[in-house]
Motif scaffolding. Structure first.
Motif, PDB file in Angstrom:
ATOM      1  N   VAL A   1       0.239   1.095   9.714  1.00 27.72           N
ATOM      2  CA  VAL A   1      -0.427   1.134  11.011  1.00 27.72           C
ATOM      3  C   VAL A   1      -1.745   0.377  10.869  1.00 27.72           C
ATOM      4  O   VAL A   1      -2.576   0.703  10.022  1.00 27.72           O
ATOM      5  CB  VAL A   1      -0.732   2.588  11.449  1.00 27.72           C
ATOM      6  N   VAL A   2      -1.932  -0.652  11.690  1.00 29.01           N
ATOM      7  CA  VAL A   2      -3.166  -1.432  11.659  1.00 29.01           C
ATOM      8  C   VAL A   2      -4.228  -0.672  12.437  1.00 29.01           C
ATOM      9  O   VAL A   2      -4.044  -0.350  13.608  1.00 29.01           O
ATOM     10  CB  VAL A   2      -2.949  -2.846  12.257  1.00 29.01           C
ATOM     11  N   ARG A   3      -5.350  -0.365  11.760  1.00 28.07           N
ATOM     12  CA  ARG A   3      -6.441   0.376  12.407  1.00 28.07           C
ATOM     13  C   ARG A   3      -7.350  -0.554  13.199  1.00 28.07           C
ATOM     14  O   ARG A   3      -7.685  -0.289  14.332  1.00 28.07           O
ATOM     15  CB  ARG A   3      -7.282   1.110  11.376  1.00 28.07           C
ATOM     16  N   ASP A   4      -7.795  -1.607  12.554  1.00 25.84           N
ATOM     17  CA  ASP A   4      -8.668  -2.587  13.206  1.00 25.84           C
ATOM     18  C   ASP A   4      -8.511  -3.915  12.490  1.00 25.84           C
ATOM     19  O   ASP A   4      -7.514  -4.128  11.822  1.00 25.84           O
ATOM     20  CB  ASP A   4     -10.131  -2.104  13.239  1.00 25.84           C
ATOM     21  N   GLU A   5      -9.475  -4.789  12.615  1.00 32.71           N
ATOM     22  CA  GLU A   5      -9.361  -6.130  12.046  1.00 32.71           C
ATOM     23  C   GLU A   5      -9.369  -6.146  10.521  1.00 32.71           C
ATOM     24  O   GLU A   5      -8.856  -7.080   9.915  1.00 32.71           O
ATOM     25  CB  GLU A   5     -10.517  -6.994  12.555  1.00 32.71           C
ATOM     26  N   LYS A   6      -9.938  -5.115   9.880  1.00 37.04           N
ATOM     27  CA  LYS A   6     -10.074  -5.133   8.427  1.00 37.04           C
ATOM     28  C   LYS A   6      -9.223  -4.106   7.690  1.00 37.04           C
ATOM     29  O   LYS A   6      -8.943  -4.268   6.516  1.00 37.04           O
ATOM     30  CB  LYS A   6     -11.538  -4.891   8.046  1.00 37.04           C
ATOM     31  N   PHE A   7      -8.835  -3.028   8.349  1.00 38.81           N
ATOM     32  CA  PHE A   7      -8.190  -1.928   7.642  1.00 38.81           C
ATOM     33  C   PHE A   7      -6.819  -1.585   8.222  1.00 38.81           C
ATOM     34  O   PHE A   7      -6.572  -1.777   9.405  1.00 38.81           O
ATOM     35  CB  PHE A   7      -9.068  -0.668   7.703  1.00 38.81           C
ATOM     36  N   TYR A   8      -5.962  -1.065   7.350  1.00 39.25           N
ATOM     37  CA  TYR A   8      -4.663  -0.554   7.769  1.00 39.25           C
ATOM     38  C   TYR A   8      -4.354   0.708   6.975  1.00 39.25           C
ATOM     39  O   TYR A   8      -4.969   0.985   5.941  1.00 39.25           O
ATOM     40  CB  TYR A   8      -3.562  -1.597   7.610  1.00 39.25           C
ATOM     41  N   VAL A   9      -3.418   1.497   7.465  1.00 47.22           N
ATOM     42  CA  VAL A   9      -3.036   2.760   6.839  1.00 47.22           C
ATOM     43  C   VAL A   9      -1.582   2.667   6.415  1.00 47.22           C
ATOM     44  O   VAL A   9      -0.742   2.168   7.165  1.00 47.22           O
ATOM     45  CB  VAL A   9      -3.215   3.932   7.837  1.00 47.22           C
ATOM     46  N   LEU A  10      -1.293   3.146   5.209  1.00 52.27           N
ATOM     47  CA  LEU A  10       0.080   3.285   4.730  1.00 52.27           C
ATOM     48  C   LEU A  10       0.390   4.770   4.647  1.00 52.27           C
ATOM     49  O   LEU A  10      -0.286   5.525   3.941  1.00 52.27           O
ATOM     50  CB  LEU A  10       0.246   2.651   3.345  1.00 52.27           C
ATOM     51  N   ALA A  11       1.380   5.200   5.396  1.00 51.08           N
ATOM     52  CA  ALA A  11       1.780   6.613   5.417  1.00 51.08           C
ATOM     53  C   ALA A  11       3.188   6.724   4.847  1.00 51.08           C
ATOM     54  O   ALA A  11       4.119   6.112   5.365  1.00 51.08           O
ATOM     55  CB  ALA A  11       1.740   7.155   6.840  1.00 51.08           C
ATOM     56  N   THR A  12       3.331   7.478   3.764  1.00 52.89           N
ATOM     57  CA  THR A  12       4.617   7.639   3.100  1.00 52.89           C
ATOM     58  C   THR A  12       5.196   9.013   3.429  1.00 52.89           C
ATOM     59  O   THR A  12       4.532  10.034   3.249  1.00 52.89           O
ATOM     60  CB  THR A  12       4.467   7.494   1.571  1.00 52.89           C
ATOM     61  N   PHE A  13       6.436   8.999   3.912  1.00 52.49           N
ATOM     62  CA  PHE A  13       7.137  10.226   4.283  1.00 52.49           C
ATOM     63  C   PHE A  13       8.321  10.434   3.351  1.00 52.49           C
ATOM     64  O   PHE A  13       9.029   9.488   3.016  1.00 52.49           O
ATOM     65  CB  PHE A  13       7.639  10.141   5.722  1.00 52.49           C
ATOM     66  N   GLU A  14       8.510  11.682   2.947  1.00 54.47           N
ATOM     67  CA  GLU A  14       9.663  12.045   2.135  1.00 54.47           C
ATOM     68  C   GLU A  14      10.351  13.216   2.817  1.00 54.47           C
ATOM     69  O   GLU A  14       9.714  14.231   3.101  1.00 54.47           O
ATOM     70  CB  GLU A  14       9.221  12.438   0.721  1.00 54.47           C
ATOM     71  N   ASP A  15      11.634  13.047   3.096  1.00 52.67           N
ATOM     72  CA  ASP A  15      12.424  14.070   3.803  1.00 52.67           C
ATOM     73  C   ASP A  15      11.789  14.459   5.133  1.00 52.67           C
ATOM     74  O   ASP A  15      11.825  15.608   5.541  1.00 52.67           O
ATOM     75  CB  ASP A  15      12.614  15.315   2.939  1.00 52.67           C
ATOM     76  N   GLY A  16      11.145  13.487   5.809  1.00 58.58           N
ATOM     77  CA  GLY A  16      10.593  13.720   7.136  1.00 58.58           C
ATOM     78  C   GLY A  16       9.190  14.285   7.182  1.00 58.58           C
ATOM     79  O   GLY A  16       8.680  14.587   8.262  1.00 58.58           O
ATOM     80  N   TYR A  17       8.522  14.435   6.025  1.00 57.22           N
ATOM     81  CA  TYR A  17       7.171  14.996   5.986  1.00 57.22           C
ATOM     82  C   TYR A  17       6.209  14.059   5.248  1.00 57.22           C
ATOM     83  O   TYR A  17       6.589  13.437   4.251  1.00 57.22           O
ATOM     84  CB  TYR A  17       7.170  16.364   5.295  1.00 57.22           C
ATOM     85  N   LEU A  18       4.982  13.981   5.716  1.00 58.81           N
ATOM     86  CA  LEU A  18       3.967  13.120   5.127  1.00 58.81           C
ATOM     87  C   LEU A  18       3.581  13.627   3.743  1.00 58.81           C
ATOM     88  O   LEU A  18       3.179  14.776   3.590  1.00 58.81           O
ATOM     89  CB  LEU A  18       2.728  13.065   6.019  1.00 58.81           C
ATOM     90  N   VAL A  19       3.740  12.763   2.731  1.00 57.57           N
ATOM     91  CA  VAL A  19       3.402  13.143   1.361  1.00 57.57           C
ATOM     92  C   VAL A  19       2.264  12.310   0.779  1.00 57.57           C
ATOM     93  O   VAL A  19       1.614  12.742  -0.168  1.00 57.57           O
ATOM     94  CB  VAL A  19       4.635  13.056   0.423  1.00 57.57           C
ATOM     95  N   LYS A  20       2.030  11.118   1.351  1.00 57.08           N
ATOM     96  CA  LYS A  20       0.992  10.250   0.799  1.00 57.08           C
ATOM     97  C   LYS A  20       0.389   9.413   1.920  1.00 57.08           C
ATOM     98  O   LYS A  20       1.106   8.889   2.764  1.00 57.08           O
ATOM     99  CB  LYS A  20       1.613   9.329  -0.262  1.00 57.08           C
ATOM    100  N   LEU A  21      -0.928   9.299   1.910  1.00 55.10           N
ATOM    101  CA  LEU A  21      -1.637   8.539   2.934  1.00 55.10           C
ATOM    102  C   LEU A  21      -2.673   7.668   2.252  1.00 55.10           C
ATOM    103  O   LEU A  21      -3.478   8.155   1.453  1.00 55.10           O
ATOM    104  CB  LEU A  21      -2.313   9.491   3.924  1.00 55.10           C
ATOM    105  N   GLU A  22      -2.637   6.370   2.526  1.00 56.75           N
ATOM    106  CA  GLU A  22      -3.582   5.433   1.926  1.00 56.75           C
ATOM    107  C   GLU A  22      -4.203   4.572   3.021  1.00 56.75           C
ATOM    108  O   GLU A  22      -3.499   4.103   3.909  1.00 56.75           O
ATOM    109  CB  GLU A  22      -2.871   4.493   0.956  1.00 56.75           C
ATOM    110  N   GLU A  23      -5.511   4.347   2.920  1.00 52.86           N
ATOM    111  CA  GLU A  23      -6.170   3.409   3.812  1.00 52.86           C
ATOM    112  C   GLU A  23      -6.587   2.217   2.965  1.00 52.86           C
ATOM    113  O   GLU A  23      -7.236   2.381   1.935  1.00 52.86           O
ATOM    114  CB  GLU A  23      -7.385   4.035   4.485  1.00 52.86           C
ATOM    115  N   LYS A  24      -6.184   1.039   3.392  1.00 52.35           N
ATOM    116  CA  LYS A  24      -6.446  -0.169   2.607  1.00 52.35           C
ATOM    117  C   LYS A  24      -7.129  -1.220   3.463  1.00 52.35           C
ATOM    118  O   LYS A  24      -7.047  -1.187   4.690  1.00 52.35           O
ATOM    119  CB  LYS A  24      -5.140  -0.725   2.047  1.00 52.35           C
ATOM    120  N   GLU A  25      -7.747  -2.158   2.761  1.00 51.31           N
ATOM    121  CA  GLU A  25      -8.412  -3.272   3.433  1.00 51.31           C
ATOM    122  C   GLU A  25      -7.523  -4.506   3.317  1.00 51.31           C
ATOM    123  O   GLU A  25      -6.894  -4.726   2.285  1.00 51.31           O
ATOM    124  CB  GLU A  25      -9.767  -3.532   2.777  1.00 51.31           C
TER     125      GLU A  25
END
Length: 93
Positions: free
Chosen positions: A56-80
């Motif tokens: 998911v692109v947040r803005d011009e510089k950052f995006y979020v990576l959301a990892t789901f396992e068996d339908g539930y969020l297990v890992k969330l990363e915000e990257k540039e």
């Protein structure tokens, strides 16, 4: 009258403490369907067995990576965005 005043003060204090505060945007254990309802622009970034990663692109510089396992969020990363990705985004627009 006193009971009404006590009730009003209790609700006011609880709301100021965050008991009735806003929900966090993302949280561990969040359902995949709820995440997708909140983020129309989410795209699948990676598939691996029963794991799905959305970007998911947040803005011009950052995006979020959301990892789901068996339908539930297990890992969330915000990257540039790196320089290469910035160039690709500019070309796509």
């Amino acid at each position: 009258m006193k009971q009404l005043l006590v009730l009003f003060l209790s609700v006011f204090l609880l709301s100021s403490c965050g008991a009735f505060g806003p929900n966090p945007e993302y949280y561990q254990g969040m359902k995949e369907k709820k995440f997708l309802r909140r983020n129309d622009a989410a795209v699948i970034s990676h598939l691996d067995g029963n794991q799905r990663t959305y970007r998911v692109v947040r803005d011009e510089k950052f995006y979020v990576l959301a990892t789901f396992e068996d339908g539930y969020l297990v890992k969330l990363e915000e990257k540039e965005f790196g320089p290469e990705m910035m160039e690709e985004l500019i070309k796509d627009q």
